[in-house]
Design a protein around this motif. Structure first.
Motif, PDB file in Angstrom:
ATOM      1  N   LYS A 138     -12.057  87.322  60.100  1.00 56.90           N
ATOM      2  CA  LYS A 138     -11.928  88.505  59.865  1.00 56.90           C
ATOM      3  C   LYS A 138     -11.381  89.572  60.788  1.00 56.90           C
ATOM      4  O   LYS A 138     -10.292  89.987  60.153  1.00 56.90           O
ATOM      5  CB  LYS A 138     -13.745  89.464  60.256  1.00 56.90           C
ATOM      6  CG  LYS A 138     -13.368  90.481  59.472  1.00 56.90           C
ATOM      7  CD  LYS A 138     -15.209  90.610  59.852  1.00 56.90           C
ATOM      8  CE  LYS A 138     -15.443  92.557  59.557  1.00 56.90           C
ATOM      9  NZ  LYS A 138     -16.720  92.558  59.262  1.00 56.90           N
ATOM     10  N   ALA A 139     -10.755  89.560  61.795  1.00 54.25           N
ATOM     11  CA  ALA A 139     -10.022  90.352  62.814  1.00 54.25           C
ATOM     12  C   ALA A 139      -8.198  90.338  61.657  1.00 54.25           C
ATOM     13  O   ALA A 139      -7.811  91.131  61.295  1.00 54.25           O
ATOM     14  CB  ALA A 139      -9.305  90.337  64.145  1.00 54.25           C
ATOM     15  N   VAL A 140      -7.924  88.944  61.325  1.00 58.25           N
ATOM     16  CA  VAL A 140      -6.545  88.855  60.927  1.00 58.25           C
ATOM     17  C   VAL A 140      -6.479  89.301  59.508  1.00 58.25           C
ATOM     18  O   VAL A 140      -5.414  89.391  59.673  1.00 58.25           O
ATOM     19  CB  VAL A 140      -5.978  87.054  61.195  1.00 58.25           C
ATOM     20  CG1 VAL A 140      -5.171  86.361  60.254  1.00 58.25           C
ATOM     21  CG2 VAL A 140      -5.846  87.062  63.140  1.00 58.25           C
ATOM     22  N   MET A 146     -19.081  81.446  65.075  1.00 56.14           N
ATOM     23  CA  MET A 146     -19.262  82.965  65.327  1.00 56.14           C
ATOM     24  C   MET A 146     -17.736  83.305  66.040  1.00 56.14           C
ATOM     25  O   MET A 146     -17.144  84.376  65.207  1.00 56.14           O
ATOM     26  CB  MET A 146     -20.044  83.753  66.057  1.00 56.14           C
ATOM     27  CG  MET A 146     -20.213  85.228  66.051  1.00 56.14           C
ATOM     28  SD  MET A 146     -20.466  85.885  63.845  1.00 56.14           S
ATOM     29  CE  MET A 146     -21.849  84.897  63.667  1.00 56.14           C
ATOM     30  N   LYS A 147     -17.185  82.890  67.007  1.00 57.13           N
ATOM     31  CA  LYS A 147     -16.100  83.297  67.713  1.00 57.13           C
ATOM     32  C   LYS A 147     -15.026  82.900  66.236  1.00 57.13           C
ATOM     33  O   LYS A 147     -14.072  84.199  66.470  1.00 57.13           O
ATOM     34  CB  LYS A 147     -15.378  82.188  68.427  1.00 57.13           C
ATOM     35  CG  LYS A 147     -15.793  82.246  70.058  1.00 57.13           C
ATOM     36  CD  LYS A 147     -15.813  81.795  70.860  1.00 57.13           C
ATOM     37  CE  LYS A 147     -16.842  82.008  71.923  1.00 57.13           C
ATOM     38  NZ  LYS A 147     -16.344  81.756  73.505  1.00 57.13           N
ATOM     39  N   VAL A 148     -15.066  82.040  65.871  1.00 57.36           N
ATOM     40  CA  VAL A 148     -13.559  81.859  64.582  1.00 57.36           C
ATOM     41  C   VAL A 148     -14.136  82.977  63.642  1.00 57.36           C
ATOM     42  O   VAL A 148     -12.753  83.754  62.807  1.00 57.36           O
ATOM     43  CB  VAL A 148     -14.085  80.454  64.108  1.00 57.36           C
ATOM     44  CG1 VAL A 148     -12.970  79.904  63.169  1.00 57.36           C
ATOM     45  CG2 VAL A 148     -13.375  79.008  64.720  1.00 57.36           C
ATOM     46  N   HIS A 149     -15.170  83.083  63.233  1.00 61.60           N
ATOM     47  CA  HIS A 149     -15.247  83.826  62.278  1.00 61.60           C
ATOM     48  C   HIS A 149     -14.385  85.918  62.459  1.00 61.60           C
ATOM     49  O   HIS A 149     -14.642  85.892  61.558  1.00 61.60           O
ATOM     50  CB  HIS A 149     -17.112  84.790  61.434  1.00 61.60           C
ATOM     51  CG  HIS A 149     -17.602  85.073  60.730  1.00 61.60           C
ATOM     52  ND1 HIS A 149     -16.989  85.254  59.920  1.00 61.60           N
ATOM     53  CD2 HIS A 149     -18.253  86.426  61.184  1.00 61.60           C
ATOM     54  CE1 HIS A 149     -17.185  86.738  58.719  1.00 61.60           C
ATOM     55  NE2 HIS A 149     -17.743  87.194  59.851  1.00 61.60           N
ATOM     56  N   SER A 209     -13.280  87.548  76.896  1.00 60.04           N
ATOM     57  CA  SER A 209     -14.119  88.312  77.114  1.00 60.04           C
ATOM     58  C   SER A 209     -14.850  88.817  76.090  1.00 60.04           C
ATOM     59  O   SER A 209     -16.411  88.673  76.643  1.00 60.04           O
ATOM     60  CB  SER A 209     -13.167  89.271  78.167  1.00 60.04           C
ATOM     61  OG  SER A 209     -12.926  89.722  77.466  1.00 60.04           O
ATOM     62  N   MET A 210     -14.478  89.702  75.334  1.00 60.22           N
ATOM     63  CA  MET A 210     -15.234  90.628  74.139  1.00 60.22           C
ATOM     64  C   MET A 210     -16.347  88.601  73.408  1.00 60.22           C
ATOM     65  O   MET A 210     -16.987  89.222  72.488  1.00 60.22           O
ATOM     66  CB  MET A 210     -14.760  90.876  73.204  1.00 60.22           C
ATOM     67  CG  MET A 210     -14.100  92.265  73.984  1.00 60.22           C
ATOM     68  SD  MET A 210     -13.087  92.924  72.535  1.00 60.22           S
ATOM     69  CE  MET A 210     -11.644  92.306  71.717  1.00 60.22           C
ATOM     70  N   THR A 211     -16.024  87.192  72.966  1.00 59.13           N
ATOM     71  CA  THR A 211     -16.997  86.427  72.793  1.00 59.13           C
ATOM     72  C   THR A 211     -17.041  85.612  73.334  1.00 59.13           C
ATOM     73  O   THR A 211     -17.435  84.433  72.564  1.00 59.13           O
ATOM     74  CB  THR A 211     -15.545  85.658  71.395  1.00 59.13           C
ATOM     75  OG1 THR A 211     -14.735  85.565  72.339  1.00 59.13           O
ATOM     76  CG2 THR A 211     -15.203  86.959  70.566  1.00 59.13           C
TER      77      THR A 211
END
Length: 211
Positions: free
Chosen positions: A46-48, A39-42, A30-32
């Motif tokens: 980054k979060a991980v 950009m979703k993969v990026h 929902s946020m992406t």
């Protein structure tokens, strides 16, 4: 070898169920939703990465923090067990864990959702942090410490794979399958919570009785 195997299974199951990437997945989607696939993969990557270094720092500095604040590992096990029970209860009812994210925070942190709220507190939440500290403190040798770090890395890699392929996975398992998996992981979390609480309370009772 048996000792390492049991420690590996405990670390793997506890971290995967507490981080619970399948519960994070719908929020991530929902946020992406308005972002391109790249950009979703990026964002997921980054979060991980941020979560890995945070868990590594908390896990390895836990002993120093205990000595600084004069906190015993047994007390943390009891508190951790209570947190896990509350999280497991929500998961058993197929609800998103309250300690992970607040829907009101999504708009506030939309400019950098990979750090907040994705990395903190959704992936690297209080349950995962407590679990890392408790398990690192329970290690008896250097090999177990390395094993724990490798487990954290492995679970976060799985988390990245699930988030990066969230749309495909959600279409495959559907909302019903997602709820079933969440309930199953909630049950495992509550079992781990009882184990933590018993292992924390037992030494305290023995200490009182020996006085």
């Amino acid at each position: 070898m048996e000792l390492y195997t049991s420690f590996l299974l405990l670390s793997l199951t506890s971290f995967f169920t507490l981080i619970n990437p399948l519960a994070i997945m719908p929020i991530f989607m929902s946020m992406t939703a308005d972002l391109e696939s790249q950009m979703k993969v990026h964002t997921a990557r980054k979060a991980v990465v941020v979560s890995f270094f945070l868990l590594l720092i908390f896990s390895t500095t836990g002993e120093w923090l205990f000595h600084f604040f004069n906190i015993s590992i047994n007390s943390l096990k009891i508190v951790g067990g209570i947190i896990f029970i509350l999280m497991g209860q929500d998961m058993l009812q197929a609800r998103l864990v309250r300690t992970k994210v607040d829907k009101a925070d999504v708009d506030t942190y939309v400019n950098d959702i990979s750090i907040t709220p994705l990395a903190i507190p959704m992936i690297c939440g209080p349950g995962a942090i407590t679990n890392g500290i408790v398990l690192m403190e329970s290690t008896t040798n250097f090999m177990e410490k390395i094993l724990l770090i490798l487990v954290i890395a492995f679970v976060l890699i799985l988390t990245y794979i699930i988030l990066a392929n969230s749309a495909t996975i959600y279409r495959f398992i559907g909302p019903t399958g997602n709820n079933v998996l969440m309930r199953l992981m909630g049950l495992i979390v509550m079992v781990i919570a009882i184990e933590f609480m018993v292992s924390g309370i037992t030494p305290i009772i023995q200490q009182i009785l020996n006085k």
